[in-house]
Design a protein around this motif. Sequence first.
Motif, mmCIF file in Angstrom:
data_model
loop_
_atom_site.group_PDB
_atom_site.id
_atom_site.type_symbol
_atom_site.label_atom_id
_atom_site.label_comp_id
_atom_site.label_asym_id
_atom_site.label_seq_id
_atom_site.Cartn_x
_atom_site.Cartn_y
_atom_site.Cartn_z
ATOM 1 N N ILE A 51 0.858 -1.181 0.000
ATOM 2 C CA ILE A 51 0.000 0.000 0.000
ATOM 3 C C ILE A 51 0.897 1.234 0.000
ATOM 4 O O ILE A 51 1.869 1.307 0.754
ATOM 5 C CB ILE A 51 -0.917 0.029 1.236
ATOM 6 N N GLY A 52 0.584 2.192 -0.847
ATOM 7 C CA GLY A 52 1.396 3.404 -0.903
ATOM 8 C C GLY A 52 0.547 4.648 -1.030
ATOM 9 O O GLY A 52 -0.615 4.588 -1.447
ATOM 10 N N VAL A 53 1.111 5.780 -0.658
ATOM 11 C CA VAL A 53 0.446 7.070 -0.837
ATOM 12 C C VAL A 53 1.471 8.065 -1.345
ATOM 13 O O VAL A 53 2.637 8.066 -0.919
ATOM 14 C CB VAL A 53 -0.206 7.569 0.470
ATOM 15 N N PHE A 54 1.036 8.896 -2.292
ATOM 16 C CA PHE A 54 1.879 9.937 -2.856
ATOM 17 C C PHE A 54 1.068 11.226 -2.875
ATOM 18 O O PHE A 54 -0.103 11.216 -3.261
ATOM 19 C CB PHE A 54 2.316 9.570 -4.282
ATOM 20 N N PHE A 60 -3.624 7.171 -3.411
ATOM 21 C CA PHE A 60 -3.411 5.948 -2.642
ATOM 22 C C PHE A 60 -3.367 4.774 -3.616
ATOM 23 O O PHE A 60 -4.271 4.601 -4.439
ATOM 24 C CB PHE A 60 -4.535 5.751 -1.628
ATOM 25 N N VAL A 61 -2.315 3.977 -3.534
ATOM 26 C CA VAL A 61 -2.130 2.845 -4.438
ATOM 27 C C VAL A 61 -2.323 1.557 -3.653
ATOM 28 O O VAL A 61 -1.643 1.322 -2.645
ATOM 29 C CB VAL A 61 -0.726 2.875 -5.077
ATOM 30 N N VAL A 62 -3.273 0.739 -4.101
ATOM 31 C CA VAL A 62 -3.546 -0.563 -3.473
ATOM 32 C C VAL A 62 -3.572 -1.613 -4.572
ATOM 33 O O VAL A 62 -3.485 -1.301 -5.762
ATOM 34 C CB VAL A 62 -4.881 -0.546 -2.696
ATOM 35 N N SER A 63 -3.712 -2.875 -4.181
ATOM 36 C CA SER A 63 -3.620 -3.968 -5.143
ATOM 37 C C SER A 63 -4.716 -3.903 -6.199
ATOM 38 O O SER A 63 -4.513 -4.289 -7.347
ATOM 39 C CB SER A 63 -3.677 -5.314 -4.411
ATOM 40 N N GLY A 64 -5.903 -3.407 -5.833
ATOM 41 C CA GLY A 64 -7.016 -3.377 -6.769
ATOM 42 C C GLY A 64 -7.034 -2.170 -7.694
ATOM 43 O O GLY A 64 -7.924 -2.043 -8.527
ATOM 44 N N GLY A 65 -6.068 -1.265 -7.564
ATOM 45 C CA GLY A 65 -6.053 -0.066 -8.389
ATOM 46 C C GLY A 65 -5.519 1.107 -7.604
ATOM 47 O O GLY A 65 -4.648 0.956 -6.749
ATOM 48 N N GLY A 92 -13.072 18.669 -2.199
ATOM 49 C CA GLY A 92 -12.366 18.020 -3.294
ATOM 50 C C GLY A 92 -13.262 16.977 -3.926
ATOM 51 O O GLY A 92 -14.490 17.023 -3.794
ATOM 52 N N VAL A 93 -12.653 16.020 -4.608
ATOM 53 C CA VAL A 93 -13.397 14.905 -5.202
ATOM 54 C C VAL A 93 -12.595 13.625 -4.996
ATOM 55 O O VAL A 93 -11.368 13.625 -5.094
ATOM 56 C CB VAL A 93 -13.667 15.122 -6.711
ATOM 57 N N GLY A 94 -13.301 12.538 -4.689
ATOM 58 C CA GLY A 94 -12.679 11.230 -4.582
ATOM 59 C C GLY A 94 -12.802 10.497 -5.900
ATOM 60 O O GLY A 94 -13.910 10.266 -6.384
ATOM 61 N N ILE A 95 -11.661 10.117 -6.507
ATOM 62 C CA ILE A 95 -11.649 9.536 -7.843
ATOM 63 C C ILE A 95 -10.997 8.163 -7.802
ATOM 64 O O ILE A 95 -9.882 8.015 -7.282
ATOM 65 C CB ILE A 95 -10.881 10.438 -8.825
ATOM 66 N N SER A 96 -11.660 7.165 -8.367
ATOM 67 C CA SER A 96 -11.100 5.823 -8.480
ATOM 68 C C SER A 96 -10.478 5.634 -9.856
ATOM 69 O O SER A 96 -11.132 5.893 -10.874
ATOM 70 C CB SER A 96 -12.175 4.751 -8.272
ATOM 71 N N ASP A 97 -9.229 5.186 -9.884
ATOM 72 C CA ASP A 97 -8.529 4.890 -11.145
ATOM 73 C C ASP A 97 -8.607 6.027 -12.161
ATOM 74 O O ASP A 97 -8.611 5.803 -13.372
ATOM 75 C CB ASP A 97 -9.079 3.596 -11.762
ATOM 76 N N PHE A 98 -8.723 7.255 -11.671
ATOM 77 C CA PHE A 98 -8.702 8.462 -12.508
ATOM 78 C C PHE A 98 -9.838 8.507 -13.534
ATOM 79 O O PHE A 98 -9.743 9.205 -14.532
ATOM 80 C CB PHE A 98 -7.358 8.595 -13.236
ATOM 81 N N ASP A 99 -10.933 7.751 -13.308
ATOM 82 C CA ASP A 99 -11.988 7.777 -14.320
ATOM 83 C C ASP A 99 -13.398 7.921 -13.770
ATOM 84 O O ASP A 99 -14.340 8.067 -14.542
ATOM 85 C CB ASP A 99 -11.916 6.518 -15.197
ATOM 86 N N SER A 100 -13.591 7.886 -12.446
ATOM 87 C CA SER A 100 -14.946 8.043 -11.919
ATOM 88 C C SER A 100 -14.899 8.741 -10.564
ATOM 89 O O SER A 100 -14.053 8.443 -9.727
ATOM 90 C CB SER A 100 -15.633 6.681 -11.766
ATOM 91 N N VAL A 101 -15.809 9.693 -10.384
ATOM 92 C CA VAL A 101 -15.912 10.419 -9.120
ATOM 93 C C VAL A 101 -16.820 9.625 -8.180
ATOM 94 O O VAL A 101 -17.986 9.385 -8.493
ATOM 95 C CB VAL A 101 -16.465 11.830 -9.337
ATOM 96 N N ASP A 102 -16.285 9.200 -7.042
ATOM 97 C CA ASP A 102 -17.025 8.350 -6.117
ATOM 98 C C ASP A 102 -17.709 9.136 -5.003
ATOM 99 O O ASP A 102 -18.710 8.696 -4.454
ATOM 100 C CB ASP A 102 -16.102 7.308 -5.498
ATOM 101 N N PHE A 103 -17.152 10.280 -4.633
ATOM 102 C CA PHE A 103 -17.759 11.084 -3.578
ATOM 103 C C PHE A 103 -17.152 12.477 -3.585
ATOM 104 O O PHE A 103 -16.114 12.716 -4.207
ATOM 105 C CB PHE A 103 -17.583 10.427 -2.198
ATOM 106 N N VAL A 104 -17.824 13.375 -2.887
ATOM 107 C CA VAL A 104 -17.317 14.740 -2.684
ATOM 108 C C VAL A 104 -17.173 14.959 -1.181
ATOM 109 O O VAL A 104 -18.169 14.911 -0.458
ATOM 110 C CB VAL A 104 -18.267 15.786 -3.291
ATOM 111 N N PRO A 105 -15.951 15.153 -0.684
ATOM 112 C CA PRO A 105 -15.760 15.415 0.740
ATOM 113 C C PRO A 105 -15.785 16.914 1.032
ATOM 114 O O PRO A 105 -15.303 17.724 0.252
ATOM 115 C CB PRO A 105 -14.375 14.829 1.019
#
Length: 198
Positions: free
Chosen positions: A61-64, A85-90, A113-126
């Motif tokens: 698991i990594g974070v940049f 955040f980099v995890v095994s699933g993406g 901001g916006v929470g984005i999975s794999d740079f292609d979908s917005v999952d939530f707005v915090p």
Amino acid sequence: TRYFYTPTAMPLNLGSGYLSQKELLFSAVAYSPVQNWSFLVGSSLPFLLYSVAYLEPDTMIGVFGLRYGTEMNDNVYFGGGIETFVVSGGNFSLPFVNTTFGDKERHVTLSTGVGISDFDSVDFVPISASTYRRISRSLAFVTENWLFVIPSYDYQNYRSDWTQLDTPIFFSATGLRFISSKFSTDVAIINTFIDGDY
């Protein structure tokens, strides 16, 4: 330059940095090589040791992160950045902007901001509001509050449906920061509120 997790818009001093350890799970290092800019790298030590011992890189698991902050007016700071955040699933990314009002002894920060999975979908707005108040030379009061606005998922079209929203999730953390010349330690209580429960 941080509350429990949320960054302020105040920049790190040029050439300065810190090591952050959250519980025993997550370690991160931040450093400012250029005025008003800083970067952050981190990983989970238990997962890192497991991946090395068992030769399973997928468990790492990594974070940049990259962050910018500057003082716009007296005691008004504006900033922004991105953490990935980099995890095994993406991967998962959180680009954000924030504004801090106050000085180093007491301040309030509003962020979104916006929470984005794999740079292609917005999952939530915090949306977050955090406060810091220095009580004495060695003690400060800290609060951090998050509201997550989450869309329903359109399974027919395999995408998030922002026309209908799921129940928001609210996190609230309140605690103390114990401060010395080289170290600080945070102790906090975190509540999670979902659909009236906590």
